[in-house]
Design an enzyme around this catalytic site. Structure first.
Site, PDB file in Angstrom:
ATOM      1  CG  HIS A 126      17.510  16.410  39.764  1.00  0.00           C
ATOM      2  ND1 HIS A 126      17.343  16.537  41.123  1.00  0.00           N
ATOM      3  CD2 HIS A 126      16.608  17.249  39.191  1.00  0.00           C
ATOM      4  CE1 HIS A 126      16.391  17.437  41.359  1.00  0.00           C
ATOM      5  NE2 HIS A 126      15.929  17.866  40.208  1.00  0.00           N
ATOM      6  CG  ASP A 163      22.890  15.595  40.307  1.00  0.00           C
ATOM      7  OD1 ASP A 163      21.701  15.537  39.933  1.00  0.00           O
ATOM      8  OD2 ASP A 163      23.210  15.861  41.486  1.00  0.00           O
ATOM      9  CG  HIS A 164      21.057  11.556  40.832  1.00  0.00           C
ATOM     10  ND1 HIS A 164      21.404  10.773  41.908  1.00  0.00           N
ATOM     11  CD2 HIS A 164      21.210  12.838  41.246  1.00  0.00           C
ATOM     12  CE1 HIS A 164      21.747  11.555  42.937  1.00  0.00           C
ATOM     13  NE2 HIS A 164      21.624  12.810  42.556  1.00  0.00           N
ATOM     14  CG  ASP A 215      19.908  13.921  45.400  1.00  0.00           C
ATOM     15  OD1 ASP A 215      20.760  13.090  45.742  1.00  0.00           O
ATOM     16  OD2 ASP A 215      20.077  14.731  44.464  1.00  0.00           O
ATOM     17  CG  ASP A 265      21.315  14.620  49.766  1.00  0.00           C
ATOM     18  OD1 ASP A 265      22.363  15.240  49.568  1.00  0.00           O
ATOM     19  OD2 ASP A 265      20.178  15.047  49.437  1.00  0.00           O
ATOM     20  CG  HIS A 292      14.115  27.869  45.368  1.00  0.00           C
ATOM     21  ND1 HIS A 292      13.650  26.890  44.522  1.00  0.00           N
ATOM     22  CD2 HIS A 292      15.341  27.459  45.787  1.00  0.00           C
ATOM     23  CE1 HIS A 292      14.569  25.932  44.423  1.00  0.00           C
ATOM     24  NE2 HIS A 292      15.592  26.258  45.181  1.00  0.00           N
ATOM     25  CB  SER A 348      17.054  23.604  49.394  1.00  0.00           C
ATOM     26  OG  SER A 348      17.909  22.526  49.088  1.00  0.00           O
ATOM     27  CG  HIS A 397      19.752  18.605  48.250  1.00  0.00           C
ATOM     28  ND1 HIS A 397      20.093  17.323  47.883  1.00  0.00           N
ATOM     29  CD2 HIS A 397      19.768  19.339  47.123  1.00  0.00           C
ATOM     30  CE1 HIS A 397      20.312  17.291  46.573  1.00  0.00           C
ATOM     31  NE2 HIS A 397      20.117  18.500  46.087  1.00  0.00           N
ATOM     32  CG  HIS A 401      24.408  13.942  46.510  1.00  0.00           C
ATOM     33  ND1 HIS A 401      24.246  15.297  46.499  1.00  0.00           N
ATOM     34  CD2 HIS A 401      23.811  13.494  45.384  1.00  0.00           C
ATOM     35  CE1 HIS A 401      23.582  15.647  45.410  1.00  0.00           C
ATOM     36  NE2 HIS A 401      23.316  14.572  44.713  1.00  0.00           N
ATOM     37  CG  ASP A 455      35.391  19.600  23.956  1.00  0.00           C
ATOM     38  OD1 ASP A 455      34.574  20.525  24.021  1.00  0.00           O
ATOM     39  OD2 ASP A 455      36.431  19.650  23.288  1.00  0.00           O
TER      40      ASP A 455
END
Lengths: 560, 560
Positions: free
Chosen positions: A78, A80-81, A166, A197, A368, A370, A372, A394, A447
């Site tokens: 992911h 964020d990793h 996670d 996590d 769906h 999750s 986590h 996390h 940016d």
């Protein structure tokens, strides 16, 4: 910031990102002169960070200790990793990056696109240990919303550090099982500190299983007559495969839209996660070709209401190849990430307006789950690992705090639990664990692909500009005769309607001239800064009185 | 926009605000030459409307038909129903405003603060009808999250229009009961068209009762040892009274913080909704006095994480009179309004960090109940009213759509249901109902208390400025010799760090001069606009190539 004092026989554990936030995960474990880095993620900015694309951790500690870094270990693929890797490797020499399966494929793609020098990227084997001096590193498979997610154990001479990555516990996953026995064995062998996590620490009970989601999707595909437009996280390859299978079983061909979806399916297909007979997918890359097939699944990006994503454009009626028609069903096989609720709602409203039926996640339908684990899953992990010390990771502060309380429930004494922030250094030796100090951390803004050109001052300016716009006054001063040449030029942007502004122009010019006056004496050096300050003050007062607004005032002095 | 053709014996129903949105409610019912307006609300802007304070409906139709307006009827005292009144009465002559109880008090306050001419404001009696020519108007009491909420029936010679106002059915309210029998009677007498609140059309089942909330709060106040800091919507006077009672019963004195909370409690106290023995409230208006009482309830604003509200300042540790300490419990007796989830989370994280215990609404604890009925409540209203035609109101499109489906479930034919947008005019005569046309509607922005000075172009500028900031270049041209006097002055705000920008200055100046060059020939009139366009184009191309950014480019030409 002073450097950390490194003691013999002491493990240091700290985060450069990931504590007090969901995003930019980067954890470091240091034993004497060896550092192992776990994950290198980025964070997507909130609406306060105007114009910012990503947020990264500050890599200064790693830059300063480059010679000690032995490896970067990736738990899963992911953003964020792994999203920070292209930026990290440009600033810090990383001797080797270890990843597995899909993560490896995604990182490889990322590096090819964005880094023009070789990076030493290797695959780890989940059944073999990696050894770096005093570190012995092994892995245990978990379930998450992307294939090939692992937890990591780092054995050192004075104890083991376990990082869960996670995870959730899915007793009927659509992917490989979690390795319960390996986790139990690691727990048995002894865990000094568990980093676990905390994302869903607020969630009561157990998350639903992917099998339930898969079954729900299959049932829906059976019962729905018209076209199905379905959106999910592009990285959720198992979910994508479920959608592919449901399509095949109900005689639907599949059209894929959206860059990240196309890319992830390509990688997933090459690695064998996506399986489909020839002819399942429809060629969609000719933007002039409208897709008219009727028995169709449209699999696309946009589950978060992202402005440019395929589903958003379909909903807005501006997608070149897909026009919604009555009888179409849209399924959002996803949940809105905090902060995206409003844009998702906007998309849903537009879809309804175009006559589509819209199905969203539970409580409406189990489309769906999750990735986590909820409270009972977190407790199960704590029970399996039975660590001496516990460090919730996390998560935002409240999630860490609630996770700490769950830890207490499972029998970990409060004094053995460490709710830490980014940069806090936990030191563990054979006798005790304690907060040793801090290493440098901060949010670094990216940016338009460049790092560090935009900081909090620039953001502050953008925020001020966004609020009431800008008023600029240009004053031309003749240095010789100390006179203002021609009337000051007053311009504004984003302030008020031009018509209303024009009525004030004469006043603004007069105020400006008056404010300059006392600075125009002969003999003294022209005090440009003094003029700017005085003009700003005078204009601000007038504008505020007349309009109750506070645009940014930008005086410009031209000296002839 | 053409004017509406007014037919005899035809009722017209339309919204100037409130359809396809939650906010700025304003519904009009017209019969021949009489118009009754129901509610006059405002909307709070989303993050896309930079710097905007409120959004109002366009009052043009009312301005054009001022002579036909007979009355403005207020259903209840929430801002999305009364917040527009001060702006409306300044633009349109309203012969009389009718409101009841608390709404009347709140409107009176509002007018005193913000309107400096007399407004004809009267109280209606829920048991008496108001008559205006062909209109006979009566009221039925409902339950909602503010006292004195009513539905309205407007009887005309060709049938009745019923507007529910905002409602839920609470079988054990802490306020007066809904008037079930009156509703049943209205239904029996015949309803041509029902306009009904769609806010919670997505919510399965029934909302929880205020009594449950009240009991939960009471139990918590019993069991909590330390200080209690509790925040709720200031207008939820019944909830406030429950908190007051729970405080009294557990021997706590009450300190009130936050302007709207103080104001609402003042009004509520005067009208008898807030009852408390002398000495219950602590005097808190001396900002230098720290509140040190231990057995204390701190009742404050900030349940939405508003930046300047009391709870937010307490959480951030910058409140002058309240410092959090371990043992404090914070209760959020509220739910985040869509769009506010993130700011509420930020507040909760800060509260946890300061060591407070934080209690939020269900599923965690029943400390809040919505004021809008869920699906079964909506169906109950439809059953009681059994209207011929149905017009879901007060909701975003998907809520209206789902509400329409609930209507179908209760037996209202699809062809009798009208999902409309603001401005759509529904015409009803004895034979049929049909969409007759449109009246003018739009979003009107209020920025710093003034209307119409900011429109979508100004907002567009602000958005552009917020994204990449601004780059301005000032060019001084001598008209006589057609030369550029001194180097162009290049300045920026909110773009990139000054240091990095300074490195580009020379290039930017050269590009500017080059772009001007071909416009400086003798003989022709100086083409200022041409220069601006060419300079903008040239700078944009360079900046984009160098930085991948697109700041707003603002060239200013000074002609000497």
């Amino acid at each position: 910031m002073e450097n950390l004092e490194i003691k013999n026989k002491e493990i240091l554990v700290f985060a450069l990102g990931g504590l007090g936030e969901v995003g930019k995960n980067m954890y470091c474990v240091q034993y004497e002169n060896d550092i192992i880095v776990i994950d290198s993620g980025l964070k997507f900015p909130d609406e306060y960070l105007m114009g910012i694309d990503y947020v990264l951790p500050d890599y200064q500690y790693l830059i300063d200790n480059e010679d000690k870094i032995r490896a970067l270990i990736i738990t899963h693929g992911h953003e964020d990793h792994i999203g920070g890797i292209p930026f990290l490797v440009k600033q810090v020499k990383i001797p080797v990056i270890y990843a597995n399966g899909l993560s490896l494929g995604l990182i490889k793609n990322k590096l090819e696109e964005r880094v023009n020098f070789p990076v030493n990227l290797k695959e780890y084997n989940e059944n073999e240990a990696l050894v770096f001096n005093n570190f012995n590193i092994s892995f245990f498979r978990t379930n998450h919303s992307i294939p090939d997610t692992f937890g990591v154990r780092l054995k050192t001479p004075v104890g083991s550090v376990v990082h869960t990555g996670d995870f959730k516990f899915d007793f009927s996953p659509t992917s490989k099982d979690s390795d319960y026995h390996k986790m139990a064995k690691i727990g048995e062998e002894g865990v000094s500190v568990l980093l676990s996590d905390s994302t869903n620490a607020e969630l009561d009970g157990f998350t639903i299983s992917e099998k339930v989601v898969s079954q729900t999707i299959r049932d829906m595909f059976e019962s729905i007559e018209g076209r199905i437009i379905i959106s999910t996280f592009a990285s959720n390859i198992h979910r994508v495969q479920q959608i592919v299978e449901a399509s095949i079983q109900t005689g639907r061909r599949i059209a894929v839209f959206g860059r990240s979806m196309t890319k992830n399916i390509d990688v997933g297909y090459k690695l064998g996660y996506i399986k489909a007979p020839k002819g399942t997918f429809i060629y969609t890359r000719n933007p002039r070709q409208e897709i008219t097939t009727n028995k169709l699944t449209i699999l696309c990006t946009g589950s978060q209401g992202e402005p440019m994503a395929a589903l958003t454009r379909i909903a807005a009626g501006i997608h070149k190849q897909i026009s919604l028609k009555p009888g179409d069903t849209v399924i959002l096989s996803s949940s809105p990430i905090p902060g995206n609720q409003e844009s998702v709602n906007r998309t849903i409203n537009m879809l309804y307006k175009r006559g589509a039926k819209v199905i969203t996640q539970s409580p409406f339908a189990d489309v769906h789950a999750s990735g986590h684990g909820g409270q009972n899953e977190l407790k199960l992990m704590l029970k399996l690992m039975r660590p001496k010390y516990f460090m919730p990771i996390h998560g935002e502060y409240r999630m860490l705090k609630i996770h700490a309380e769950l830890g207490e429930d499972t029998g970990i004494p409060k004094e053995n639990t460490f709710i830490m922030g980014n940069g806090d250094v936990l030191a563990i030796n054979e006798k005790k664990a304690y907060i040793k100090g801090q290493v440098q951390t901060s949010d670094v803004y990216v940016d338009s692909e460049s790092i560090g050109e935009v900081g909090s001052l620039v953001i502050k300016d953008r925020r001020e500009l966004s609020d009431d716009g800008l008023l600029s006054v240009i004053i031309t001063i003749n240095e010789n005769n100390r006179e203002i040449e021609c009337a000051p030029n007053v311009v504004s942007r984003g302030f008020i309607y031009t018509k209303n502004f024009d009525n004030m122009t004469k006043d603004l010019q007069e105020i400006t001239i008056k404010a300059c006056d006392k600075f125009l004496d002969y003999g003294k050096k022209l005090n440009i800064n003094g003029i700017k300050i005085e003009v700003t003050r005078a204009l601000k007062a007038y504008i505020n009185k007349m309009t109750k607004r506070s645009p940014m005032i930008m005086p410009v002095i031209m000296v002839l």
